[in-house]
Design a protein around this motif. Structure first.
Motif, PDB file in Angstrom:
ATOM      1  N   THR A   1       0.743  -1.140  -0.137  1.00  0.00           N
ATOM      2  CA  THR A   1       0.090   0.347  -0.256  1.00  0.00           C
ATOM      3  C   THR A   1       0.634   0.686   0.161  1.00  0.00           C
ATOM      4  O   THR A   1       1.821   0.962   0.076  1.00  0.00           O
ATOM      5  N   GLY A   2       0.480   1.890  -0.718  1.00  0.00           N
ATOM      6  CA  GLY A   2       1.006   3.708  -0.587  1.00  0.00           C
ATOM      7  C   GLY A   2       0.532   4.980   0.945  1.00  0.00           C
ATOM      8  O   GLY A   2       1.145   5.472   0.902  1.00  0.00           O
ATOM      9  N   ASN A   3      -0.420   4.066   1.637  1.00  0.00           N
ATOM     10  CA  ASN A   3      -1.146   4.612   2.215  1.00  0.00           C
ATOM     11  C   ASN A   3       0.073   4.076   4.074  1.00  0.00           C
ATOM     12  O   ASN A   3      -0.282   3.270   4.401  1.00  0.00           O
ATOM     13  N   ALA A   4       1.006   4.853   4.729  1.00  0.00           N
ATOM     14  CA  ALA A   4       1.572   4.797   5.597  1.00  0.00           C
ATOM     15  C   ALA A   4       1.487   5.114   6.936  1.00  0.00           C
ATOM     16  O   ALA A   4       2.151   5.127   7.749  1.00  0.00           O
ATOM     17  N   LEU A   5       0.150   5.737   7.433  1.00  0.00           N
ATOM     18  CA  LEU A   5      -0.954   6.009   8.463  1.00  0.00           C
ATOM     19  C   LEU A   5      -0.739   4.019   8.271  1.00  0.00           C
ATOM     20  O   LEU A   5      -1.110   3.935   8.401  1.00  0.00           O
ATOM     21  N   GLN A   6      -0.650   5.009   9.924  1.00  0.00           N
ATOM     22  CA  GLN A   6      -0.240   3.471  11.559  1.00  0.00           C
ATOM     23  C   GLN A   6      -1.743   3.400  11.009  1.00  0.00           C
ATOM     24  O   GLN A   6      -2.478   2.236  10.957  1.00  0.00           O
ATOM     25  N   GLU A   7      -3.191   3.982  11.211  1.00  0.00           N
ATOM     26  CA  GLU A   7      -4.848   3.026  11.106  1.00  0.00           C
ATOM     27  C   GLU A   7      -4.575   2.323   9.913  1.00  0.00           C
ATOM     28  O   GLU A   7      -5.412   1.454   9.960  1.00  0.00           O
ATOM     29  N   ASP A   8      -4.668   3.387   8.953  1.00  0.00           N
ATOM     30  CA  ASP A   8      -4.687   2.138   7.548  1.00  0.00           C
ATOM     31  C   ASP A   8      -3.139   0.587   7.667  1.00  0.00           C
ATOM     32  O   ASP A   8      -4.526  -0.489   7.023  1.00  0.00           O
ATOM     33  N   LEU A   9      -2.238   1.054   7.920  1.00  0.00           N
ATOM     34  CA  LEU A   9      -1.193  -0.275   7.657  1.00  0.00           C
ATOM     35  C   LEU A   9      -2.350  -1.638   9.192  1.00  0.00           C
ATOM     36  O   LEU A   9      -2.689  -2.671   8.707  1.00  0.00           O
ATOM     37  N   GLU A  10      -2.867  -0.534  10.779  1.00  0.00           N
ATOM     38  CA  GLU A  10      -3.352  -1.602  11.689  1.00  0.00           C
ATOM     39  C   GLU A  10      -4.274  -2.299  10.951  1.00  0.00           C
ATOM     40  O   GLU A  10      -5.165  -3.494  10.884  1.00  0.00           O
ATOM     41  N   GLU A  11      -5.454  -1.262   9.617  1.00  0.00           N
ATOM     42  CA  GLU A  11      -6.593  -2.133   9.101  1.00  0.00           C
ATOM     43  C   GLU A  11      -6.557  -3.028   8.563  1.00  0.00           C
ATOM     44  O   GLU A  11      -6.911  -4.366   8.282  1.00  0.00           O
ATOM     45  N   PHE A  12      -5.618  -3.393   7.534  1.00  0.00           N
ATOM     46  CA  PHE A  12      -4.805  -4.286   6.574  1.00  0.00           C
ATOM     47  C   PHE A  12      -4.272  -5.441   7.548  1.00  0.00           C
ATOM     48  O   PHE A  12      -4.727  -6.614   7.308  1.00  0.00           O
ATOM     49  N   ILE A  13      -3.501  -5.510   8.285  1.00  0.00           N
ATOM     50  CA  ILE A  13      -2.793  -6.181   9.324  1.00  0.00           C
ATOM     51  C   ILE A  13      -4.379  -6.920  10.353  1.00  0.00           C
ATOM     52  O   ILE A  13      -4.753  -8.319  10.033  1.00  0.00           O
ATOM     53  N   ALA A  14      -5.471  -6.012  10.786  1.00  0.00           N
ATOM     54  CA  ALA A  14      -6.627  -6.152  11.030  1.00  0.00           C
ATOM     55  C   ALA A  14      -7.017  -7.701  10.288  1.00  0.00           C
ATOM     56  O   ALA A  14      -8.161  -8.567  11.004  1.00  0.00           O
ATOM     57  N   ALA A  15      -7.471  -7.181   9.209  1.00  0.00           N
ATOM     58  CA  ALA A  15      -7.950  -8.143   7.807  1.00  0.00           C
ATOM     59  C   ALA A  15      -7.743  -9.236   7.834  1.00  0.00           C
ATOM     60  O   ALA A  15      -7.690 -10.762   7.477  1.00  0.00           O
ATOM     61  N   GLY A  16      -6.247  -9.406   8.201  1.00  0.00           N
ATOM     62  CA  GLY A  16      -5.840 -10.938   8.450  1.00  0.00           C
ATOM     63  C   GLY A  16      -4.304 -10.480   7.287  1.00  0.00           C
ATOM     64  O   GLY A  16      -4.187 -11.986   7.191  1.00  0.00           O
ATOM     65  N   CYS A  17      -3.625  -9.193   6.469  1.00  0.00           N
ATOM     66  CA  CYS A  17      -2.305  -9.850   6.309  1.00  0.00           C
ATOM     67  C   CYS A  17      -1.309  -9.735   7.334  1.00  0.00           C
ATOM     68  O   CYS A  17      -1.787  -9.811   8.006  1.00  0.00           O
ATOM     69  N   ASP A  18      -0.411 -11.052   7.007  1.00  0.00           N
ATOM     70  CA  ASP A  18       0.333 -11.314   7.461  1.00  0.00           C
ATOM     71  C   ASP A  18       1.805 -10.824   7.394  1.00  0.00           C
ATOM     72  O   ASP A  18       2.009 -10.190   9.084  1.00  0.00           O
ATOM     73  N   GLU A  19       1.829  -9.603   6.852  1.00  0.00           N
ATOM     74  CA  GLU A  19       2.623  -8.106   6.620  1.00  0.00           C
ATOM     75  C   GLU A  19       1.921  -7.355   5.006  1.00  0.00           C
ATOM     76  O   GLU A  19       1.241  -7.754   5.307  1.00  0.00           O
ATOM     77  N   VAL A  20       2.749  -6.067   5.787  1.00  0.00           N
ATOM     78  CA  VAL A  20       2.058  -4.987   4.889  1.00  0.00           C
ATOM     79  C   VAL A  20       3.936  -4.758   4.551  1.00  0.00           C
ATOM     80  O   VAL A  20       4.337  -3.794   5.833  1.00  0.00           O
ATOM     81  N   LEU A  21       3.894  -4.093   3.300  1.00  0.00           N
ATOM     82  CA  LEU A  21       4.352  -3.266   2.740  1.00  0.00           C
ATOM     83  C   LEU A  21       4.813  -1.713   2.567  1.00  0.00           C
ATOM     84  O   LEU A  21       3.350  -1.589   1.779  1.00  0.00           O
TER      85      LEU A  21
END
Length: 199
Positions: free
Chosen positions: A154-174
């Motif tokens: 993702t191009g969104n580096a805001l913590q809430e966006d990263l947390e949303e991706f992780i909460a959805a089930g991503c193992d990692e976010v780049l």
């Protein structure tokens, strides 16, 4: 005019890792949790020391992996999901250069359909897409209980966006631009086998 930055930052063997750490990061549930604790005004309860989020130095190609060259070998299957064709093609080319067999999907809905019919080892999931975004697609894949690693890109580096991706089930976010060296480290943690093709 300024030259636009590529979605992929090419691997330069002699480039120092120090400037990279300030530009590109990978995020996991552990690293995001630690970030929240650092920002909390209330001191957290004592915890056992967490392992460093910085993996060991990148091993040589000869030592780090074995080639997964069988067409039915699950470790060689990667799905790249991105609605921007140029981004998708570039990431797919990088995956093929690493020895993976690569498929592509232009939205989350197609990604879910493809993941439910083929045993992928890894999915690279963009977030902002038409029809179904990456967060919704990741949730659906997890609902299907598919044993596949998912890396959000993702191009969104805001913590809430990263947390949303992780909460959805991503193992990692780049975060973009996609960095091959960080991706190779993640593959090592996942136990995925690859070997870069020699030009």
């Amino acid at each position: 005019p300024q030259r636009s930055k590529s979605v992929v930052e090419e691997y330069q063997p002699n480039q120092s890792m120090a400037p990279l750490a300030s530009k590109n990061r990978s995020y996991s549930p552990t690293t995001l949790r630690d970030a929240r604790l650092r920002e909390s005004p209330v001191p957290p309860a004592p915890q056992q020391p967490m392992p460093s989020i910085v993996p060991p130095a990148i091993p040589s190609d000869a030592a780090e992996t074995k080639l997964a060259d069988g067409k039915n070998d699950k470790t060689s299957q990667v799905l790249v999901v991105d609605d921007v064709k140029s981004n998708r093609k570039l990431l797919a080319r990088c995956m093929k250069q690493l020895g993976f067999i690569c498929d592509e999907a232009e939205d989350g809905s197609k990604a879910v359909a493809m993941a439910s019919t083929k045993n992928y080892s890894l999915i690279l999931m963009d977030n902002v897409m038409p029809v179904m975004n990456g967060v919704a697609a990741t949730k659906e894949i997890r609902r299907l209980q598919l044993s596949v690693k998912i890396v959000g890109v993702t191009g969104n580096a805001l913590q809430e966006d990263l947390e949303e991706f992780i909460a959805a089930g991503c193992d990692e976010v780049l975060t973009k631009p996609f960095d091959i060296r960080l991706f190779k480290k993640i593959c090592g943690r996942f136990g995925l086998e690859f070997r870069p093709k020699v030009a």
